[in-house]
Write a protein that holds these residues in place. Structure first.
Motif, PDB file in Angstrom:
ATOM      1  N   VAL A  54     -30.651  -8.232 -18.434  1.00 29.41           N
ATOM      2  CA  VAL A  54     -31.248  -6.931 -18.137  1.00 29.41           C
ATOM      3  C   VAL A  54     -30.157  -5.937 -17.737  1.00 29.41           C
ATOM      4  O   VAL A  54     -30.100  -4.816 -18.234  1.00 29.41           O
ATOM      5  N   ALA A  55     -29.260  -6.386 -16.837  1.00 31.95           N
ATOM      6  CA  ALA A  55     -28.207  -5.483 -16.352  1.00 31.95           C
ATOM      7  C   ALA A  55     -27.252  -5.084 -17.476  1.00 31.95           C
ATOM      8  O   ALA A  55     -26.811  -3.936 -17.553  1.00 31.95           O
ATOM      9  N   ALA A  56     -26.951  -6.034 -18.357  1.00 35.16           N
ATOM     10  CA  ALA A  56     -25.953  -5.772 -19.391  1.00 35.16           C
ATOM     11  C   ALA A  56     -26.477  -4.878 -20.504  1.00 35.16           C
ATOM     12  O   ALA A  56     -25.719  -4.131 -21.118  1.00 35.16           O
TER      13      ALA A  56
ATOM     14  N   ALA B 191     -16.831 -10.978 -21.834  1.00 31.02           N
ATOM     15  CA  ALA B 191     -17.362  -9.613 -21.774  1.00 31.02           C
ATOM     16  C   ALA B 191     -18.233  -9.367 -20.545  1.00 31.02           C
ATOM     17  O   ALA B 191     -18.412  -8.232 -20.111  1.00 31.02           O
ATOM     18  N   PHE B 192     -18.792 -10.450 -19.977  1.00 29.72           N
ATOM     19  CA  PHE B 192     -19.742 -10.271 -18.870  1.00 29.72           C
ATOM     20  C   PHE B 192     -19.151 -10.689 -17.527  1.00 29.72           C
ATOM     21  O   PHE B 192     -19.879 -10.878 -16.559  1.00 29.72           O
TER      22      PHE B 192
ATOM     23  N   VAL C  30     -34.060  -7.283 -24.281  1.00 30.13           N
ATOM     24  CA  VAL C  30     -32.662  -7.355 -23.834  1.00 30.13           C
ATOM     25  C   VAL C  30     -32.106  -8.775 -23.863  1.00 30.13           C
ATOM     26  O   VAL C  30     -30.900  -8.979 -23.856  1.00 30.13           O
ATOM     27  N   GLY C  31     -32.998  -9.769 -23.886  1.00 29.43           N
ATOM     28  CA  GLY C  31     -32.483 -11.131 -23.861  1.00 29.43           C
ATOM     29  C   GLY C  31     -33.471 -12.161 -24.365  1.00 29.43           C
ATOM     30  O   GLY C  31     -34.680 -11.937 -24.378  1.00 29.43           O
ATOM     31  N   VAL C  32     -32.903 -13.288 -24.816  1.00 30.31           N
ATOM     32  CA  VAL C  32     -33.704 -14.430 -25.259  1.00 30.31           C
ATOM     33  C   VAL C  32     -33.258 -15.640 -24.446  1.00 30.31           C
ATOM     34  O   VAL C  32     -32.052 -15.863 -24.265  1.00 30.31           O
ATOM     35  N   LEU C  33     -34.227 -16.397 -23.942  1.00 31.24           N
ATOM     36  CA  LEU C  33     -33.917 -17.573 -23.135  1.00 31.24           C
ATOM     37  C   LEU C  33     -34.486 -18.820 -23.807  1.00 31.24           C
ATOM     38  O   LEU C  33     -35.671 -18.886 -24.107  1.00 31.24           O
TER      39      LEU C  33
END
Lengths: 476, 525
Positions: free
Chosen positions: A146-148, A312-313, A232-235
């Motif tokens: 979410v933040a990225a 990158a993170f 924003v993301g896949v888990l």
């Protein structure tokens, strides 16, 4: 009992120095009804022997059955003797977080070694010094996604004059059910939309032939359709809750095509001795459960949350990170680094609120991995794979039992009972075997999982006990 | 010192695992469906993971980690007056009870094993959790607890999620602000941020306490929670706490107690009596489960009756079985006629739609929290009982005041009043450009761990000292003497202090360089 070393004489000497007659006057600021008039209603013992007997008695009210086929997020593995001997070193377990590096080089170097080992196993560039457990590590991975990505996605929306943006996370329904519950709790508080992606069922023959041989894993057709502008993301989890190995590579491609991040949860950490690392297959974040290395099942905790990410993170990852540096004498040394991410510096702008983590569990995992070494880790993976698949094969061949899914498995698999699964477990229990976990309760809407068991076989299970299980089930 | 990777020699590892037994045919990975997933497949379609782990024989591994341990200090090797962290002695029996087979080998999913008598396999652990919840409620004056949170910050987050859920269910959606004093732990605002609350900082008054007028001005219909640490991070008891809670309640908000400093109150007073709606405890602080070099800890969250239904699931209930029998009571050492009980788990259904309608916030961690830590805390509480616990509090406060009175003659003490379990000095009277950091480093040369430094931020160059109850008078005097000596050195030989430490295995480390170009994993040269 108490552990106070001072005598009445000592107390009097201290009171004299302070200049008060009675130590209770130190509590004069706690006034009126706030000052307790009667003792607490808390029972205790006057000797260590009675205390030990009492707690031991309590421990014996639990049933320990050595032939235990339970996995599902907590695994029985052989813990080398080196592990507990290291954990019992007082300098480690009675220390605080290494805030004073000059007197904490031991823990700091151990963390650096752990970061290296985890980065290597997961195929990531950076690993932190631990999260609470696998479930909260995955929740933090969700927050990282979410933040990225939020800022960028929000800007996209504004450019297209679409106002409201709510970050959205897609999670596979093959992720451990309790992990999904934790995700839901965090998502609700943070205002994240959490959408579950169904798995490929064995029942309705999927129209797409490509899916046909992958039942028990995340349905990529459904995943493809689920992406929106706000994703924003896949888990995902691999091996997943059914023991099936997910296709990280394809999911990563799909995720990146949709400008989202992929976080992979590795709940059975020993699988990384055998399987390709999530990082080498395109994952951005790995959020694992390290319990399988060096940590007893201990009724669910304390365990070891693993969180690792790509370079990158590095400034988005939460938790402690140790970095290598030099001291003013020119020697190599280690310090907590990148602390500008952390709550004690950044307060509400920190990447997370985590402070105390699971350092000692990290040490256990590190020593376990080092003791096995490269060849031992690979051997561990192979033992689990071969023993579990041997049991899987034998059980599938029985008349009253069948497999449910056809994807490859590591050390867990799903078996469907023709009869009532609870009765099967009860019958096995009479023979001193815990035969696994009934799966249906976690997927109440899936008829194919009714009367199904998730069974785990690790290196701890002798072949003779696997054969005994098969024989008893054969006679049912 | 070498890294474990630097002493690796391929083929030298001590064998831990057996061969596959005869009768199990080894899967030919290259020919199986696993081919594309395993490292050794040789299929170069993806970047293969090259598992690069060291191989070291067992005796060298032990030497390596023993050597590392000797480059660390803990409460068992040195006085450790780290303020706010409560570095008290960790009784050895706690380590033994946590490792009892009946706890350590019990699988969390055994709660489902016996269909006919649910949770029959886990009665001992459920009883332990239930009794620990009950004791913690009695100690704090709260009504219900969850032991699921894994650390203090996790407990804070749980409490704030409960507050959010509570206001959501009351349809008070506008309550989006959490008020936090400027002296608070950094975790407080960070936990509030995870729950999407906006943070309002409340300035302390010149006595270091909550400025009630300032608080009143900042409270309104948007306020959700006021979080406050009591005693606060200066070690001062908020003597107007009842009024503070009333003011917050009048505005319709809840009051949260950061219980990090509960060790100054156990047996003397209860947050539940002061008006707090919820709080967390750090079992690794007040109840001495070890800190483990940075965890694992446990951060139970406790609430009053009106918030009970919001607690995470599952909850544990105690019910009568209907039987009565003779039981031996371990505490009174007498046989008594007693009702029989069993302990059951109450769940939120797994169905997500149903969970949405539940009053519970859901689950904050898989399984049942850091259970092994709960065993240690339970053992600790049962070792002490009510009288031992209260004695701990009395001595923790006595020791802090003893050191305060001695050290205030040599260092600036901004708040010159009786403290609770800790006190905070400033750097005002330290001469010749010697800083708080220098003092801390020089203490290491005297074989002591440093106090917490530069926190709380409302005191300039703060030195936060918490001796705890488990230090002898001799140890307290040794520490005081070292602090006094360092002050003298700052006058007579400031360079000696500025370049400290001199006796540790490494000197001052370049943290700036470490952050500028992070090297966070070892690479083969």
């Amino acid at each position: 009992m108490d552990y106070i070393p001072n005598t009445d004489e000592d107390r009097k000497e201290m009171l004299k120095k302070i200049g008060i007659p009675n130590h209770l006057s130190l509590f004069n600021d706690i006034q009126g009804r706030l000052f307790l008039k009667k003792p607490l209603n808390v029972q205790g013992f006057v000797s260590e022997l009675e205390l030990r007997n009492h707690v031991t008695e309590l421990s014996k009210k639990n049933k320990i059955i050595s032939t235990n086929f339970l996995g599902a997020g907590a695994y029985y593995h052989y813990i080398p003797s080196t592990v507990d001997h290291t954990l019992r070193r007082n300098e480690f377990y009675t220390a605080y977080t290494p805030y004073q590096p000059e007197v904490s080089q031991g823990m700091l170097q151990a963390i650096y070694e752990f970061q290296t080992v985890v980065a290597n196993l997961t195929g990531m560039d950076v690993a932190n010094a631990s999260m609470y457990d696998g479930s909260t590590a995955l929740a933090e991975a969700m927050l990282m996604c979410v933040a990225a990505k939020s800022e960028e996605k929000q800007a996209e929306r504004q450019a297209n004059s679409i106002a409201s943006f709510t970050p959205e996370i897609l999670v596979s329904s093959t992720v451990h059910p309790e992990y999904r519950e934790v995700l839901r709790t965090y998502a609700t508080a943070k205002g994240i939309t959490l959408k579950e992606i169904d798995f490929i069922s064995s029942e309705n023959d999927p129209s797409n032939p490509e899916l046909k041989n992958h039942s028990g894993t995340t349905n990529l057709e459904l995943l493809k359709k689920a992406f929106t502008q706000d994703t924003v993301g896949v888990l995902i989890q691999t091996p997943n809750f059914f023991g099936c190995i997910e296709d990280i590579k394809q999911i990563a491609e799909l995720t990146h095509q949709n400008n989202a991040l992929l976080a992979v949860s590795v709940v059975e950490i020993t699988s990384l001795g055998l399987l390709k690392s999530p990082g080498s297959l395109g994952a951005d974040i790995v959020a694992g459960e390290g319990q399988g290395f060096g940590i007893p099942v201990s009724f669910g905790g304390p365990y070891l949350g693993i969180l690792a990410c790509k370079e990158a993170f590095i400034r988005r990852i939460p938790g402690r990170i140790v970095g290598l540096t030099t001291d003013n004498r020119g020697q190599r040394g280690f310090v907590l680094t990148l602390q500008a991410r952390e709550q004690h510096i950044r307060r509400e702008k920190a990447t997370s609120n985590i402070c105390t983590n699971q350092a000692l569990c990290m040490l256990a995992a590190l020593v376990h991995i080092i003791t096995l070494g490269k060849s031992g880790i690979q051997q561990l993976g192979e033992l689990n794979l071969n023993k579990a698949n041997y049991a899987y094969q034998k059980l599938k061949e029985l008349d009253n039992f069948s497999g449910v899914f056809n994807s490859p498995v590591y050390n867990e698999f799903v078996i469907k009972c023709r009869g009532n699964a609870g009765d099967v477990l009860a019958e096995l229990l009479k023979n001193n075997i815990i035969g696994g976990l009934e799966l249906g309760r976690f997927y109440p809407n899936k008829t194919e999982l009714e009367n199904s068991l998730i069974i785990c076989v690790t290196e701890m299970m002798p072949k003779s006990e696997i054969d005994r299980l098969v024989k008893i089930m054969e006679e049912m | 010192m070498q890294l474990i990777f630097e002493i690796s020699k391929p083929g030298s590892a001590t064998r831990m695992l057996p061969d596959l037994e005869e009768g199990i045919i080894k899967i030919d990975l290259a020919k199986s469906a696993l081919k594309e997933f395993v490292q050794s497949s040789g299929n170069s379609s993806g970047t293969l993971s090259t598992l690069d782990l060291p191989e070291v024989p067992e005796n060298e591994i032990i030497r390596h980690y023993v050597a590392l341990s000797r480059r660390n200090i803990g409460i068992d090797t040195a006085f450790y007056p780290l303020g706010s962290c409560t570095m008290k002695y960790n009784p050895k029996i706690n380590e033994d009870t946590a490792r009892l087979e009946g706890f350590a080998m019990l699988h969390p999913m055994q709660i489902f094993t016996d269909q006919h008598t649910p949770q029959d396999h886990v009665q001992g652990v459920l009883q332990l959790i239930y009794e620990l919840e009950k004791d913690l409620c009695e100690i704090t004056g709260m009504d219900a607890a969850t032991l699921q949170p894994a650390a203090g910050a996790h407990g804070e987050m749980t409490g704030l999620m409960i507050a959010k859920k509570y206001f959501h269910d009351r349809k008070e959606f506008q309550r989006k602000k959490v008020l936090i004093p400027d002296s608070a732990h950094g975790t407080n605002p960070a936990s509030a941020a995870i729950c999407n609350f906006e943070i309002v900082t409340i300035k302390s008054n010149n006595q270091g306490l909550v400025d009630i007028e300032n608080l009143r001005k900042n409270l309104n219909e948007q306020s959700a929670v006021f979080m406050i640490t009591n005693p606060n991070t200066l070690g001062l008891f908020e003597k107007n706490i009842v009024e503070i809670c009333n003011v917050v309640h009048e505005a319709g908000a809840l009051v949260y107690c950061d219980g990090a400093n509960m060790n100054a109150m156990v047996g003397i007073t209860k947050p539940g009596e002061m008006g707090f709606d919820m709080m967390h405890l750090n079992l690794h602080k007040t109840f001495s489960t070890p800190h483990g070099g940075g965890g694992p800890g446990a951060g139970p969250c406790l609430v009053k009756e009106h918030l009970k239904n919001c607690l995470p699931m599952p909850r544990i209930l105690k019910e009568e079985t209907g039987e009565i029998g003779v039981e031996y009571d371990n505490y009174t050492r007498k046989e008594i006629m007693s009702k029989r009980y069993r302990y059951i788990l109450v769940y939120t259904p797994y169905d997500s739609n149903l969970a949405a309608h539940s009053s519970s916030i859901g689950r904050v961690k898989a399984f049942f929290g850091n259970f092994g830590i709960l065993v240690r805390a339970y053992t600790y509480i049962k070792a002490h009982g009510a009288s031992g616990l209260r004695k701990n509090t009395e001595y923790a406060v006595l020791h802090a005041n003893y050191l305060r009175v001695i050290l205030q003659e040599h260092y600036d003490l901004p708040h010159k009043v009786v403290c609770k379990h800790e006190f905070v000095l400033s750097d005002k009277d330290i001469p010749n450009g010697v800083t708080t950091l220098d003092i801390a480093k020089r203490l290491l040369d005297y074989g002591q761990h440093a106090p917490t430094i530069y926190f709380p931020m409302i005191v300039h160059g703060s030195i936060m000292i918490e001796p705890t109850e488990t230090e002898s008078l001799d140890r307290l005097n040794e520490f005081a003497a070292a602090m006094i000596k360092i002050k003298e050195e700052a006058v007579s030989d400031p360079e000696l202090v500025k370049k400290a430490p001199h006796t540790t295995v490494v000197g001052r480390l370049d943290a700036v360089a470490a952050a500028r170009k992070p090297n966070v994993k070892w690479k083969r040269e």
